[in-house]
Write an enzyme that holds these catalytic residues in place. Structure first.
Site, PDB file in Angstrom:
ATOM      1  N   TRP A 148       0.860  -1.276  -0.033  1.00 56.02           N
ATOM      2  CA  TRP A 148       0.096  -0.057   0.079  1.00 56.02           C
ATOM      3  C   TRP A 148       0.823   1.211   0.002  1.00 56.02           C
ATOM      4  O   TRP A 148       0.553   2.280  -0.457  1.00 56.02           O
ATOM      5  CB  TRP A 148      -0.993  -0.028   1.022  1.00 56.02           C
ATOM      6  CG  TRP A 148      -0.324   0.267   2.530  1.00 56.02           C
ATOM      7  CD1 TRP A 148       0.775  -0.322   3.112  1.00 56.02           C
ATOM      8  CD2 TRP A 148      -0.675   1.235   3.444  1.00 56.02           C
ATOM      9  NE1 TRP A 148       1.104   0.280   4.199  1.00 56.02           N
ATOM     10  CE2 TRP A 148       0.150   1.239   4.498  1.00 56.02           C
ATOM     11  CE3 TRP A 148      -1.691   2.440   3.261  1.00 56.02           C
ATOM     12  CZ2 TRP A 148       0.363   2.132   5.639  1.00 56.02           C
ATOM     13  CZ3 TRP A 148      -1.781   3.148   4.360  1.00 56.02           C
ATOM     14  CH2 TRP A 148      -0.654   3.095   5.470  1.00 56.02           C
ATOM     15  N   ASP A 149       2.266   1.075   0.318  1.00 56.02           N
ATOM     16  CA  ASP A 149       3.122   2.182   0.234  1.00 56.02           C
ATOM     17  C   ASP A 149       3.042   3.045  -1.099  1.00 56.02           C
ATOM     18  O   ASP A 149       3.186   4.419  -1.015  1.00 56.02           O
ATOM     19  CB  ASP A 149       4.553   1.590   0.296  1.00 56.02           C
ATOM     20  CG  ASP A 149       4.792   0.737   1.605  1.00 56.02           C
ATOM     21  OD1 ASP A 149       3.767   0.154   1.909  1.00 56.02           O
ATOM     22  OD2 ASP A 149       5.995   0.869   1.920  1.00 56.02           O
TER      23      ASP A 149
ATOM     24  N   GLU B 229       0.994  -1.767  13.055  1.00 59.08           N
ATOM     25  CA  GLU B 229       0.952  -3.246  13.058  1.00 59.08           C
ATOM     26  C   GLU B 229       1.157  -3.929  14.607  1.00 59.08           C
ATOM     27  O   GLU B 229       1.404  -4.963  14.732  1.00 59.08           O
ATOM     28  CB  GLU B 229       1.820  -3.842  12.143  1.00 59.08           C
ATOM     29  CG  GLU B 229       1.331  -3.712  10.720  1.00 59.08           C
ATOM     30  CD  GLU B 229       2.592  -4.037   9.688  1.00 59.08           C
ATOM     31  OE1 GLU B 229       3.475  -4.057   9.799  1.00 59.08           O
ATOM     32  OE2 GLU B 229       1.923  -4.107   8.331  1.00 59.08           O
TER      33      GLU B 229
ATOM     34  N   LYS C 118       3.146   2.019  16.232  1.00 64.43           N
ATOM     35  CA  LYS C 118       4.505   1.614  15.324  1.00 64.43           C
ATOM     36  C   LYS C 118       4.561   2.858  14.324  1.00 64.43           C
ATOM     37  O   LYS C 118       5.610   3.442  14.007  1.00 64.43           O
ATOM     38  CB  LYS C 118       4.121   0.252  14.376  1.00 64.43           C
ATOM     39  CG  LYS C 118       5.259   0.070  13.554  1.00 64.43           C
ATOM     40  CD  LYS C 118       4.953  -1.381  12.699  1.00 64.43           C
ATOM     41  CE  LYS C 118       6.089  -1.725  11.776  1.00 64.43           C
ATOM     42  NZ  LYS C 118       5.590  -2.682  10.819  1.00 64.43           N
ATOM     43  N   GLN C 119       3.329   3.269  13.932  1.00 67.98           N
ATOM     44  CA  GLN C 119       3.197   4.218  12.999  1.00 67.98           C
ATOM     45  C   GLN C 119       1.944   5.048  12.718  1.00 67.98           C
ATOM     46  O   GLN C 119       0.991   4.215  13.302  1.00 67.98           O
ATOM     47  CB  GLN C 119       3.621   3.814  11.389  1.00 67.98           C
ATOM     48  CG  GLN C 119       2.433   3.021  10.921  1.00 67.98           C
ATOM     49  CD  GLN C 119       2.893   1.935   9.833  1.00 67.98           C
ATOM     50  OE1 GLN C 119       3.560   0.897   9.978  1.00 67.98           O
ATOM     51  NE2 GLN C 119       2.829   2.191   8.583  1.00 67.98           N
TER      52      GLN C 119
END
Ligand code: BGC
Length: 769
Positions: free
Chosen positions: A357-358, A488, A601-602
């Site tokens: 998906w990046d 995640e 995480k992000q």
């Protein structure tokens, strides 16, 4: 964090040889041209620690999945872009001793990546065990102008002796993937040939049957004058070489000019490959190294004309942003809609070179602004062409009626990821694919894309979401159970705010686009309804019902969107209160401990706020940022850029800059201790976003570009290029104000700090600070 790369505006420089850094440098100094790429392995033999890497875009192998415990629905294989034939090798033997920097005394060493002109240069002086000293200069590149070719100029000078030297240029196809699941070799030899001044190998990938012909042709010069020494052909399995024996004289240089080409059956009929390869090698060797190098510089000059970002007053930031832009251009050129952008590009094996998906979430904005429209369109078409597989993928998981679930990781549309919590649950990736369509149309104004391709993809995605939610009798709302958000570090959670938000957004966008396409071209719309078996009343009715009655977790007390149900039950210790010795948590903690922690995480909620910022007032954005960022460990390279953009929007210039530095020099300074695996190519697009959308405050508003810039304190000015609907702009932000140059024949109106400004064709204006 390392700090061995020397600062320079246009070059990446390593001085002195430290074998510990070799694999990191092999990643950083990688070369590529969109069609092929390679790590910066040495030409001569090297017995030290190295990761050999040569890759041909789109040539992959389905490596049988290896998991501890098989779960129904797992994909059969993980597709990986293969380590392909190594064409850089030039073995050097001096009076019987092999030149090998792991075994010699390295007297000096310098490696430099010239990003302006697009080549890698290495100089060193080394002394063999028996005391023979040589000087070497090696220049090589993967041609941007002629993307199936590359060339090397390797010059060696004996400094303190005269004697016998052999040079053996080779093509070595007997390579392995370090990440091979069953230690298999992935290539079979088809045929090979050696000639006095070259040779080639044709190899076929097992299972996928891609055939790649890799060949070389070389010239030898002594003291700059072409000579024709005797050569001895060497053939081994998957290996061809020609050994050149020479009597070298002290102080007189010997040069090998090696031309190489890689042709794949993706682009030629198999039976034509060898003829085409020979014709290509003839063409480039006649053209010559210097002309090829000049063409390379010209091709890069054209790229930089549309891509460059100039930062005045901060060399390290300047070097970093160019490095990011350079690597992105080496990875993907947009010429071919079968190709995509692997998170490591051509710089390593990790992530298998596959599509994530990046691409849609992070890379699309970069290519939209810096490359012709066709480039992003090709990225979108890649997914359009894989719609059938996305529908199959959803069917495998039990979805019906044309519902499409795009894979988390893919090469040809088939899901390759095999951790249930991601494969089955990290479904937000579907949303990013829809968002990229929206982003593309918002940016380019190419509404025709929607009727031709976009709506079909959107419908598949919206259908998936409409089946993935379920009605909760208890809540009297729709819920989305068992998901993994972008963060995640939480798996199998219920009602991840980001996933639910993007799901209903997709359904609404699909409804809007359907209406638009119907109004624009009723016939086309009717054809699509029939092709997709769309039952408008029932299906659209369900979309509307879900949009209206979706449940989103929210915390009234703190007035923030809740990442997921139950997030506040977690022990709320902020990242700043975690001892440094416990970070990164993904290396220091058990997975179970991570899952139970509040650490993120992000960007997760903040990813949604970034995508849909117009839906939230500034106080809402601030509250959510202030709540979530202190809980975020940024252990994905994709994290700091989104935070930089949001910090900039909130006027927190210092933090925006801090996040920018983290993303910009991530690989150059090896922040995460993992650059040796390859560079973080997709997050490099995030670095670009941090400058343009963060410091430049660029957005598209009602078909116009809008800027809200500020200058980081350390910089005296910065400027960037933007292509937008046929207009080419250069925006320079300095203490004087915002200067906008229009280098095209089309006039445009932009917004600067909210005020409309007309920029005439081939003209410029200054909006004073
Ligand atoms: C991130 C994902 C990303 C993947 C590839 C992971 O670490 O969490 O969001 O898609 O890396 O870059």
């Amino acid at each position: 964090m390392k700090n061995y790369i020397k600062a320079d505006e246009w070059k990446i420089i390593e001085e002195g040889f430290d074998a510990h850094y070799n694999k990191i440098s092999e990643s950083i100094f990688s070369l590529g041209n969109g069609r092929m790429g390679q790590r910066a392995n040495f030409e001569e033999a090297y017995s030290g620690d190295t990761l050999l890497g040569n890759y041909v875009a789109g040539v992959y192998y389905p490596d049988k999945t290896r998991v501890g415990w098989w779960k129904n629905g797992y994909p059969e294989y993980f597709a990986k872009v293969l380590n392909a034939a190594n064409w850089v090798g030039i073995d050097v033997v001096i009076d019987g001793e092999q030149l090998d920097l792991a075994k010699c005394e390295v007297l000096n060493f310098r490696r430099e990546l010239n990003m302006k002109d697009g080549y890698l240069k290495r100089d060193f002086r080394a002394k063999t065990k028996s005391g023979k000293e040589v000087k070497v200069e090696a220049i090589r590149f993967c041609s941007m102008a002629d993307d199936e070719t590359g060339a090397i100029k390797y010059t060696l000078t004996p400094l303190n002796f005269s004697g016998a030297i052999t040079l053996t240029p080779s093509i070595d196809g007997d390579v392995v993937n370090k990440d091979s699941n069953y230690d298999e070799k992935f290539w079979d030899e088809v045929n090979k040939t050696t000639q006095t001044n070259g040779g080639y190998i044709v190899m076929r990938t097992k299972k996928t049957g891609f055939v790649v012909a890799t060949g070389m042709k070389f010239n030898i010069l002594q003291n700059g004058v072409a000579i024709e020494p005797t050569t001895e052909a060497i053939e081994k399995e998957k290996y061809v070489a020609a050994k050149v024996s020479l009597e070298a004289k002290q102080g007189e240089s010997i040069t090998v000019i090696k031309y190489a080409a890689n042709l794949s059956s993706q682009n030629y009929k198999q039976e034509e490959l060898v003829d085409q390869l020979n014709a290509t090698l003839d063409r480039i060797s006649i053209k010559g190294f210097d002309t090829m190098l000049a063409e390379q510089a010209a091709a890069w000059a054209e790229k930089w004309k549309h891509n460059d970002i100039i930062i005045d007053g901060d060399i390290s930031a300047q070097q970093a942003i160019r490095f990011n832009i350079y690597q992105l251009n080496q990875t993907y050129t947009g010429e071919d809609d079968r190709l995509n952008i692997g998170p490591k590009g051509f710089t390593g094996e990790k992530y298998g070179g596959s599509t994530y998906w990046d691409t849609e979430a992070y890379c699309v904005p970069f290519y939209l602004s810096t490359a012709p429209q066709k480039v992003t369109r090709n990225l979108l078409l890649y997914r359009y062409k894989q719609l059938g597989k996305a529908i199959e993928n959803a069917q495998l998981l039990g979805f019906k009626n044309g519902a499409a679930l795009y894979p988390m990781v893919t090469m040809d549309g088939t899901e390759c990821h095999n951790e249930w919590e991601i494969t089955f649950e990290e479904i937000h990736r579907n949303g990013a694919i829809a968002f990229a369509i929206y982003n593309y149309v918002r940016y380019t104004g190419d509404e025709a894309y929607l009727g031709d391709y976009g709506l079909e993809v959107l419908l598949g995605i919206a259908r998936f979401w409409s089946q993935r939610v379920n009605w909760s009798d208890d809540k009297q709302q729709y819920v989305m159970l068992g998901v993994t958000g972008p963060n995640e570090y939480e798996n199998n959670v219920n009602n991840n705010w980001y996933t639910s938000t993007i799901a209903t957004w997709c359904m609404q966008y699909t409804l809007d686009v359907a209406e638009k396409v119907k109004a624009a071209d009723a016939e086309k719309y009717a054809a699509l309804v029939s092709k997709t078996n769309l039952d408008e009343a029932t299906e659209f009715g369900r979309f509307r019902d879900i949009i209206q009655k979706m449940y989103y977790p929210y915390d009234e007390k703190r007035q923030v969107f809740l990442q997921q149900d139950g997030y506040l039950d977690k022990e709320q210790i902020l990242v700043k209160d975690l001892p440094a010795s416990e970070r990164p948590i993904n290396q220091k903690w058990s997975w179970d401990r991570i899952l139970r922690s509040c650490y993120i995480k992000q960007a997760d909620v903040l990813q949604g706020i970034y995508f849909f910022e117009d839906q939230y007032d500034i106080d809402t954005i601030r509250r959510n940022f202030d709540f979530y960022e202190p809980r975020t460990v940024h252990e994905s390279s994709l994290s700091p850029c989104v935070h930089a953009i949001l910090a900039a929007k909130l006027g927190d210039e210092a933090r925006a800059y801090e996040f920018y530095l983290r993303t910009a020099r991530l690989d150059l300074d090896d922040y995460n201790n993992d650059t040796e695996d390859g560079c973080h190519i997709t997050s490099m697009a995030g670095t670009w976003m941090a400058v343009v959308e963060g410091f430049g405050g660029m957005r598209v508003k009602d078909g116009k570009l809008s800027f809200q810039p500020f200058i980081p304190e350390k910089w005296s000015s910065f400027s960037f290029h933007i292509g937008f609907r046929g207009v080419l702009l250069n925006i320079k932000v300095s203490k004087e104000g915002v200067q906008i140059k229009n280098a095209s024949d089309v006039e445009t109106t932009v917004l600067v700090y909210g005020k409309e400004q007309l920029v005439k064709a081939n003209d410029e204006l200054l909006v004073e600070a």
